[in-house]
Structures are given as structure tokens and as C-alpha cells.
Design a protein around this motif. Structure first.
Motif, PDB file in Angstrom:
ATOM      1  N   PHE A  55      -8.454 -67.200 -69.963  1.00  0.00           N
ATOM      2  CA  PHE A  55      -9.542 -67.285 -70.778  1.00  0.00           C
ATOM      3  C   PHE A  55     -10.183 -66.001 -70.919  1.00  0.00           C
ATOM      4  CE2 PHE A  55      -8.696 -71.409 -68.950  1.00  0.00           C
ATOM      5  CZ  PHE A  55      -8.645 -72.304 -70.009  1.00  0.00           C
ATOM      6  N   TYR A  56     -11.063 -65.805 -71.972  1.00  0.00           N
ATOM      7  CA  TYR A  56     -11.760 -64.537 -72.000  1.00  0.00           C
ATOM      8  C   TYR A  56     -13.062 -64.743 -71.092  1.00  0.00           C
ATOM      9  CZ  TYR A  56      -9.670 -63.266 -76.516  1.00  0.00           C
ATOM     10  OH  TYR A  56      -8.728 -63.032 -77.523  1.00  0.00           O
ATOM     11  N   ALA A  57     -13.161 -63.603 -70.579  1.00  0.00           N
ATOM     12  CA  ALA A  57     -14.364 -63.502 -69.490  1.00  0.00           C
ATOM     13  C   ALA A  57     -15.513 -63.204 -70.487  1.00  0.00           C
ATOM     14  CB  ALA A  57     -14.285 -62.249 -68.227  1.00  0.00           C
ATOM     15  N   MET A  58     -16.509 -63.868 -70.352  1.00  0.00           N
ATOM     16  CA  MET A  58     -17.702 -63.791 -71.245  1.00  0.00           C
ATOM     17  C   MET A  58     -18.935 -63.511 -70.288  1.00  0.00           C
ATOM     18  SD  MET A  58     -16.509 -64.124 -74.162  1.00  0.00           S
ATOM     19  CE  MET A  58     -17.864 -63.895 -75.310  1.00  0.00           C
ATOM     20  N   PRO A  59     -19.804 -62.546 -70.948  1.00  0.00           N
ATOM     21  CA  PRO A  59     -21.029 -62.382 -70.119  1.00  0.00           C
ATOM     22  C   PRO A  59     -21.793 -63.741 -69.697  1.00  0.00           C
ATOM     23  CG  PRO A  59     -21.101 -60.918 -72.142  1.00  0.00           C
ATOM     24  CD  PRO A  59     -20.020 -62.027 -72.140  1.00  0.00           C
ATOM     25  N   ALA A  60     -22.239 -63.500 -68.533  1.00  0.00           N
ATOM     26  CA  ALA A  60     -23.131 -64.993 -68.032  1.00  0.00           C
ATOM     27  C   ALA A  60     -24.497 -65.069 -68.666  1.00  0.00           C
ATOM     28  CB  ALA A  60     -22.830 -64.989 -66.399  1.00  0.00           C
ATOM     29  N   GLY A  61     -25.162 -63.897 -68.428  1.00  0.00           N
ATOM     30  CA  GLY A  61     -26.553 -63.987 -68.826  1.00  0.00           C
ATOM     31  C   GLY A  61     -27.042 -63.962 -70.289  1.00  0.00           C
ATOM     32  N   ALA A  62     -25.957 -63.545 -71.375  1.00  0.00           N
ATOM     33  CA  ALA A  62     -26.083 -63.210 -72.615  1.00  0.00           C
ATOM     34  C   ALA A  62     -26.239 -64.407 -73.309  1.00  0.00           C
ATOM     35  CB  ALA A  62     -25.336 -62.170 -73.091  1.00  0.00           C
ATOM     36  N   THR A  63     -27.349 -64.458 -74.379  1.00  0.00           N
ATOM     37  CA  THR A  63     -27.534 -65.628 -75.182  1.00  0.00           C
ATOM     38  C   THR A  63     -27.194 -65.337 -76.590  1.00  0.00           C
ATOM     39  OG1 THR A  63     -29.723 -65.693 -75.122  1.00  0.00           O
ATOM     40  CG2 THR A  63     -28.740 -67.018 -73.492  1.00  0.00           C
ATOM     41  N   THR A  64     -26.755 -66.161 -77.384  1.00  0.00           N
ATOM     42  CA  THR A  64     -26.749 -65.836 -78.951  1.00  0.00           C
ATOM     43  C   THR A  64     -26.341 -66.969 -79.381  1.00  0.00           C
ATOM     44  OG1 THR A  64     -25.797 -64.597 -80.770  1.00  0.00           O
ATOM     45  CG2 THR A  64     -24.305 -65.037 -78.715  1.00  0.00           C
ATOM     46  N   ARG A  65     -26.705 -67.290 -80.906  1.00  0.00           N
ATOM     47  CA  ARG A  65     -26.488 -68.492 -81.458  1.00  0.00           C
ATOM     48  C   ARG A  65     -25.162 -68.628 -81.755  1.00  0.00           C
ATOM     49  NH1 ARG A  65     -25.966 -68.787 -87.432  1.00  0.00           N
ATOM     50  NH2 ARG A  65     -26.170 -66.949 -88.240  1.00  0.00           N
ATOM     51  N   PHE A  66     -24.396 -67.579 -81.649  1.00  0.00           N
ATOM     52  CA  PHE A  66     -22.664 -67.618 -82.100  1.00  0.00           C
ATOM     53  C   PHE A  66     -22.007 -68.018 -80.932  1.00  0.00           C
ATOM     54  CE2 PHE A  66     -24.817 -64.098 -84.817  1.00  0.00           C
ATOM     55  CZ  PHE A  66     -24.584 -64.737 -85.965  1.00  0.00           C
ATOM     56  N   SER A  67     -20.709 -68.758 -81.161  1.00  0.00           N
ATOM     57  CA  SER A  67     -19.907 -69.236 -80.229  1.00  0.00           C
ATOM     58  C   SER A  67     -19.114 -67.975 -79.622  1.00  0.00           C
ATOM     59  CB  SER A  67     -19.025 -70.188 -80.888  1.00  0.00           C
ATOM     60  OG  SER A  67     -17.971 -69.495 -81.668  1.00  0.00           O
ATOM     61  N   ASP A  68     -18.419 -68.420 -78.473  1.00  0.00           N
ATOM     62  CA  ASP A  68     -17.805 -67.380 -77.944  1.00  0.00           C
ATOM     63  C   ASP A  68     -16.588 -66.949 -78.637  1.00  0.00           C
ATOM     64  OD1 ASP A  68     -19.399 -67.563 -75.589  1.00  0.00           O
ATOM     65  OD2 ASP A  68     -17.910 -68.565 -74.403  1.00  0.00           O
ATOM     66  N   GLU A  69     -16.098 -67.652 -79.575  1.00  0.00           N
ATOM     67  CA  GLU A  69     -15.020 -67.455 -80.590  1.00  0.00           C
ATOM     68  C   GLU A  69     -15.516 -66.511 -81.677  1.00  0.00           C
ATOM     69  OE1 GLU A  69     -15.631 -70.610 -79.613  1.00  0.00           O
ATOM     70  OE2 GLU A  69     -13.897 -71.091 -78.346  1.00  0.00           O
ATOM     71  N   ASP A  70     -16.897 -66.725 -82.041  1.00  0.00           N
ATOM     72  CA  ASP A  70     -17.389 -65.816 -82.941  1.00  0.00           C
ATOM     73  C   ASP A  70     -17.729 -64.496 -82.331  1.00  0.00           C
ATOM     74  OD1 ASP A  70     -17.586 -67.700 -85.029  1.00  0.00           O
ATOM     75  OD2 ASP A  70     -19.466 -68.399 -84.589  1.00  0.00           O
ATOM     76  N   VAL A  71     -17.904 -64.346 -81.015  1.00  0.00           N
ATOM     77  CA  VAL A  71     -18.135 -62.945 -80.619  1.00  0.00           C
ATOM     78  C   VAL A  71     -16.910 -62.350 -80.151  1.00  0.00           C
ATOM     79  CG1 VAL A  71     -18.892 -61.915 -78.127  1.00  0.00           C
ATOM     80  CG2 VAL A  71     -20.166 -63.883 -79.289  1.00  0.00           C
ATOM     81  N   ILE A  72     -15.975 -62.886 -79.909  1.00  0.00           N
ATOM     82  CA  ILE A  72     -14.595 -62.281 -79.709  1.00  0.00           C
ATOM     83  C   ILE A  72     -14.078 -61.822 -81.264  1.00  0.00           C
ATOM     84  CG2 ILE A  72     -12.089 -62.756 -79.191  1.00  0.00           C
ATOM     85  CD1 ILE A  72     -14.069 -62.467 -76.741  1.00  0.00           C
ATOM     86  N   ARG A  73     -14.273 -62.652 -82.254  1.00  0.00           N
ATOM     87  CA  ARG A  73     -14.030 -62.110 -83.595  1.00  0.00           C
ATOM     88  C   ARG A  73     -14.872 -61.012 -83.935  1.00  0.00           C
ATOM     89  NH1 ARG A  73     -15.027 -66.730 -87.122  1.00  0.00           N
ATOM     90  NH2 ARG A  73     -16.734 -65.725 -88.189  1.00  0.00           N
ATOM     91  N   ALA A  74     -16.066 -60.952 -83.684  1.00  0.00           N
ATOM     92  CA  ALA A  74     -17.091 -59.786 -83.907  1.00  0.00           C
ATOM     93  C   ALA A  74     -16.419 -58.428 -83.101  1.00  0.00           C
ATOM     94  CB  ALA A  74     -18.362 -60.175 -83.569  1.00  0.00           C
ATOM     95  N   GLU A  75     -15.908 -58.914 -81.872  1.00  0.00           N
ATOM     96  CA  GLU A  75     -15.395 -57.687 -81.013  1.00  0.00           C
ATOM     97  C   GLU A  75     -14.104 -57.004 -81.571  1.00  0.00           C
ATOM     98  OE1 GLU A  75     -13.022 -58.427 -77.195  1.00  0.00           O
ATOM     99  OE2 GLU A  75     -15.273 -58.086 -76.680  1.00  0.00           O
ATOM    100  N   ARG A  76     -13.288 -57.892 -82.069  1.00  0.00           N
ATOM    101  CA  ARG A  76     -12.234 -57.175 -82.927  1.00  0.00           C
ATOM    102  C   ARG A  76     -12.661 -56.566 -84.097  1.00  0.00           C
ATOM    103  NH1 ARG A  76      -9.797 -62.756 -82.194  1.00  0.00           N
ATOM    104  NH2 ARG A  76      -8.739 -62.612 -80.257  1.00  0.00           N
ATOM    105  N   ARG A  77     -13.330 -57.052 -84.841  1.00  0.00           N
ATOM    106  CA  ARG A  77     -13.535 -56.504 -86.197  1.00  0.00           C
ATOM    107  C   ARG A  77     -14.933 -55.090 -86.021  1.00  0.00           C
ATOM    108  NH1 ARG A  77     -16.945 -59.197 -91.130  1.00  0.00           N
ATOM    109  NH2 ARG A  77     -17.441 -57.276 -92.424  1.00  0.00           N
ATOM    110  N   MET A  78     -15.545 -55.026 -85.013  1.00  0.00           N
ATOM    111  CA  MET A  78     -16.524 -54.040 -84.796  1.00  0.00           C
ATOM    112  C   MET A  78     -15.903 -53.050 -83.563  1.00  0.00           C
ATOM    113  SD  MET A  78     -19.983 -56.126 -84.533  1.00  0.00           S
ATOM    114  CE  MET A  78     -21.076 -54.908 -84.322  1.00  0.00           C
ATOM    115  N   HIS A  79     -14.743 -53.404 -83.106  1.00  0.00           N
ATOM    116  CA  HIS A  79     -13.797 -52.439 -82.297  1.00  0.00           C
ATOM    117  C   HIS A  79     -14.875 -51.923 -80.989  1.00  0.00           C
ATOM    118  CE1 HIS A  79     -10.755 -52.295 -85.234  1.00  0.00           C
ATOM    119  NE2 HIS A  79     -11.893 -52.071 -86.321  1.00  0.00           N
ATOM    120  N   THR A  80     -15.448 -53.065 -80.382  1.00  0.00           N
ATOM    121  CA  THR A  80     -16.090 -52.808 -79.321  1.00  0.00           C
ATOM    122  C   THR A  80     -15.199 -52.965 -78.171  1.00  0.00           C
ATOM    123  OG1 THR A  80     -16.927 -54.978 -79.176  1.00  0.00           O
ATOM    124  CG2 THR A  80     -18.122 -53.255 -80.325  1.00  0.00           C
ATOM    125  N   ALA A  81     -15.718 -52.494 -76.772  1.00  0.00           N
ATOM    126  CA  ALA A  81     -14.512 -52.426 -75.651  1.00  0.00           C
ATOM    127  C   ALA A  81     -15.071 -54.146 -75.217  1.00  0.00           C
ATOM    128  CB  ALA A  81     -15.324 -51.531 -74.693  1.00  0.00           C
TER     129      ALA A  81
END
Length: 117
Positions: A55-81
């Protein structure tokens, strides 16, 4: 003597492409995917995917209204590490540009249209 089914094509340049193949040429001999999947790629191929256990390792303390899948999709689109720092920074950007409307793609569009970007 039977007619050959395969001929050697161009070089395969990535592991991703290698794993998509059913038959490859090893030097001048066709080899079935079972042969090259017996390399340590076999373990990787069996632990990823819908029935996988990695599974992906997601930051434990971070909160957002977006799902983990949305965050990974944003990561790909924004080319973040794909690191803890990169994901924390990404979630911070998503939260700053989020107006509570739409999906993660709308937030990324707002970020891209920002003159400070």
C-alpha cells in the motif's frame, strides 16, 4: 521442423514494459514470461494490484477533505515527490487552494492558474 512463431524485435527499455510481455527474446531465443518472472520481479508482480498487499504510505498527521486516492492522483499530476515531505507539502497546497467546491482536479487547476505558480 515447425515454423517459428516469434522474431526478435527492438530492445525493451523499462521493467514496466518487460512485465507486460508474455514472451520475450533472451539474446536469440524466445522465453515465456514464467522464465523472466522467476527473477525477483515475480514477487513484486504478485504483491501489487487489486489483490496485492503493498500500500501507499500516507502522512499520519495530515488532514484534508480529499481521499488518499485523490492525494495520490494529485501527486502524479503535480509531479511532487512521493516522500513524507513531498506529500505533506502537497496536502498543504491542496488545503490552501481548496474552496470546498469540486474535486481535487479543480483545486489543481486553481493552483496552476495562480500567478504565483
Amino acid at each position: 521442423m515447425s515454423k517459428r512463431k516469434w522474431r526478435r524485435g527492438p530492445k525493451i527499455l523499462s521493467i514496466q514494459e518487460l512485465t507486460r510481455q508474455e514472451v520475450v527474446f533472451w539474446f536469440d531465443k524466445p522465453m515465456n514470461r514464467g522464465w523472466f518472472m522467476s527473477w525477483q520481479l515475480r514477487m513484486a508482480a504478485t504483491v501489487v494490484g487489486e489483490k496485492g498487499v503493498v500500500f501507499y504510505a500516507m502522512p499520519a498527521g495530515a488532514t484534508t477533505r480529499f481521499s488518499d486516492e485523490d492525494v495520490i492522483r494529485a501527486e502524479r499530476r503535480m509531479h511532487t515527490a512521493p516522500t513524507l515531505e513531498g506529500r505533506m507539502e502537497l496536502i498543504d497546497v491542496l488545503n490552501r487552494f481548496d474552496r470546498g467546491l469540486g474535486d481535487v482536479d479543480d483545486v489543481i487547476d486553481a493552483w496552476e492558474n495562480d500567478p504565483g505558480y
